[in-house]
Write an enzyme that holds these catalytic residues in place. Structure first.
Site, mmCIF file in Angstrom:
data_model
loop_
_atom_site.group_PDB
_atom_site.id
_atom_site.type_symbol
_atom_site.label_atom_id
_atom_site.label_comp_id
_atom_site.label_asym_id
_atom_site.label_seq_id
_atom_site.Cartn_x
_atom_site.Cartn_y
_atom_site.Cartn_z
ATOM 1 C CE1 TYR A 34 -3.536 2.701 0.735
ATOM 2 C CE2 TYR A 34 -2.224 3.242 2.670
ATOM 3 C CZ TYR A 34 -3.259 3.546 1.797
ATOM 4 O OH TYR A 34 -3.997 4.691 1.990
ATOM 5 C CD GLU A 56 -7.844 8.254 5.490
ATOM 6 O OE1 GLU A 56 -7.748 8.179 6.741
ATOM 7 O OE2 GLU A 56 -6.930 7.928 4.717
ATOM 8 C CD1 TRP A 64 -3.798 2.140 5.823
ATOM 9 C CD2 TRP A 64 -5.786 3.103 6.071
ATOM 10 N NE1 TRP A 64 -4.364 2.251 4.576
ATOM 11 C CE2 TRP A 64 -5.582 2.836 4.704
ATOM 12 C CE3 TRP A 64 -6.989 3.700 6.473
ATOM 13 C CZ2 TRP A 64 -6.533 3.155 3.726
ATOM 14 C CZ3 TRP A 64 -7.933 4.010 5.507
ATOM 15 C CH2 TRP A 64 -7.697 3.746 4.148
#
Length: 203
Positions: A34, A56, A64
């Site tokens: 990522y 988000e 995350w």
């Protein structure tokens, strides 16, 4: 092969591939991929920005990595984040999503995502979500040497959060909006020693 060395170069970790990254992207293969290919690269399409905005918001209070591992499930649950489709979701869809163990089952965040889809459609009359969000790009970007040097908000993220809330968006606080700005290339918070610094082409 040996594990990545912990010898810092400008507070980054050099992996076995010889590339320096921040610690959070140095070991987990999913996070590394990522970081190397997605995070911080410009997103300039409505659906892409709506997805990032939504994820988000779901990430708030979580790691995350948790969201990233559920990303495909989120896409399936939210019609690939097509704002027109999500905007039409009703209470039955909310209950369907609350029963979906593959995503984060938070009613407020689910309802906010639907609300934000509707607000995204309304924003088209003002030029659209992409122009609106990118108009908050600052004149300068941070130049962090360490993770501690990276801010969690900025005057621009505060202004963006306020402007989005005024237009009906939810779960778009200044910290969440700064994370969005980092993720989509509006600011570059790659550490100065990272091999990804400057890779967006924006800064």
């Amino acid at each position: 092969m040996d594990d990545p060395t912990t010898e810092p170069i400008a507070h980054v970790v050099v992996g076995e591939d010889g590339l320096p990254r921040p610690a959070w992207a140095a070991t987990d293969p999913l996070m590394r991929e990522y970081y190397d290919t997605v995070w911080g690269m410009p997103v300039r399409d409505e659906r892409g920005l709506f997805e990032r905005l939504s994820l988000e918001a779901f990430q708030s209070g979580l790691s995350w990595a948790t969201i990233l591992r559920k990303r495909e499930a989120f896409r399936a649950a939210f019609a690939d984040f097509d704002p027109d489709v999500v905007a039409a979701f009703d209470q039955a869809d909310v209950e369907r999503l609350m029963a979906d163990a593959a995503i984060v089952r938070n009613r407020r965040k689910i309802e906010a995502t639907i609300r934000n889809a509707r607000a995204t459609i309304d924003l088209r009359a003002e030029g659209g979500l992409v122009e609106f969000i990118w108009s908050h790009r600052p004149e300068r970007t941070p130049e962090p040497m360490t993770i501690a040097d990276i801010p969690t908000t900025s005057p621009e993220s505060v202004a963006l959060a306020k402007a989005l809330k005024k237009r009906g968006f939810a779960h778009v606080g200044p910290t969440t909006m700064f994370a969005l700005m980092e993720a989509v290339g509006i600011v570059d918070t790659h550490l100065l020693g990272s091999h990804r610094r400057g890779s967006s082409g924006v800064w």
